[in-house]
Design an enzyme around this catalytic site. Structure first.
Site, PDB file in Angstrom:
ATOM      1  N   CYS A  98       0.851  -1.185   0.000  1.00  0.00           N
ATOM      2  CA  CYS A  98       0.000   0.000   0.000  1.00  0.00           C
ATOM      3  C   CYS A  98       0.890   1.239   0.000  1.00  0.00           C
ATOM      4  O   CYS A  98       1.629   1.482   0.956  1.00  0.00           O
ATOM      5  CB  CYS A  98      -0.900   0.019   1.239  1.00  0.00           C
ATOM      6  SG  CYS A  98      -1.904   1.510   1.356  1.00  0.00           S
ATOM      7  N   VAL A  99       0.857   1.989  -1.096  1.00  0.00           N
ATOM      8  CA  VAL A  99       1.624   3.229  -1.182  1.00  0.00           C
ATOM      9  C   VAL A  99       0.846   4.186  -2.084  1.00  0.00           C
ATOM     10  O   VAL A  99       0.226   3.773  -3.069  1.00  0.00           O
ATOM     11  CB  VAL A  99       3.054   2.953  -1.710  1.00  0.00           C
ATOM     12  CG1 VAL A  99       3.026   2.356  -3.102  1.00  0.00           C
ATOM     13  CG2 VAL A  99       3.920   4.202  -1.682  1.00  0.00           C
TER      14      VAL A  99
END
Length: 209
Positions: A98-99
């Site tokens: 998750c970025v």
């Protein structure tokens, strides 16, 4: 190959050429600590080895990551996964990363190199506010020493260069000769013993917490 595993037939020839060109450039001039693994039969199968950055709990580890391009790439971002097990706030149990770069901050011209560099930066500066691994995020904010020790232990167990290839800093030689096969068995026994020892240490540490 079924479309479950490959999106080559769904991507435009122009996109395929662009991806291949970028991968070849990265192979010729690799970014520091990143080595791409090109699958010429399926350019949508993008994998790379990322060296754990110095000064982090991931130092001396080598992490294999995978990018999955969907049919709308580059208009929509790829999905990114760690194939190597890692203890990190922004990595889910299934390895998904998750970025923001792969979500709200995505731009079609960012490219593969930018994504891999962003993932490497995430190893240096995790973002506990958007944690997929809540335990790691909470530990990072409240008990950094425990977080660091746990992340380092996972790195020692799962991210050793012998498990992922030689790492980005040095190329492994593809040698399938008899001597390599003979040593492979010995290496596995040593790795198993090391793993067993680390697991015992982990159990002792968890009892103390």
């Amino acid at each position: 190959m079924s479309s479950q595993y490959s999106n080559v037939e769904n991507l435009s020839p122009q996109t395929i050429r662009q991806v291949m060109r970028e991968l070849q450039e990265m192979e010729t001039t690799p970014p520091e600590g990143i080595k791409v693994l090109i699958n010429e039969s399926d350019v949508t199968d993008i994998q790379a080895l990322i060296d754990g950055p110095a000064g982090t709990p991931y130092t001396a580890g080598v992490f294999r990551v995978k990018l999955t391009l969907n049919k709308d790439f580059p208009q929509t971002p790829p999905k990114a996964y760690f194939l190597t097990k890692i203890f990190h706030p922004n990595v889910a149990a299934n390895g998904e990363i998750c970025v923001n770069t792969l979500k709200k901050d995505w731009k079609p011209d960012l490219g593969i190199k930018h994504i891999l560099l962003t993932i490497k930066c995430l190893l240096i500066v995790p973002n506990p506010e958007s944690a997929l691994n809540e335990e790691a995020g909470k530990m990072l904010l409240e008990r950094y020493d425990d977080y660091s020790q746990r992340a380092r232990m996972m790195t020692e167990i799962h991210a050793q260069p012998s498990k992922c290839g030689a790492g980005a800093a040095g190329d492994a030689k593809d040698d399938d000769g008899p001597s390599t096969k003979k040593h492979a068995g010995l290496d596995k026994k040593l790795q198993d013993k090391k793993k067993e020892k680390l697991l015992k240490e982990k159990k002792r540490m968890l009892k103390r917490l």
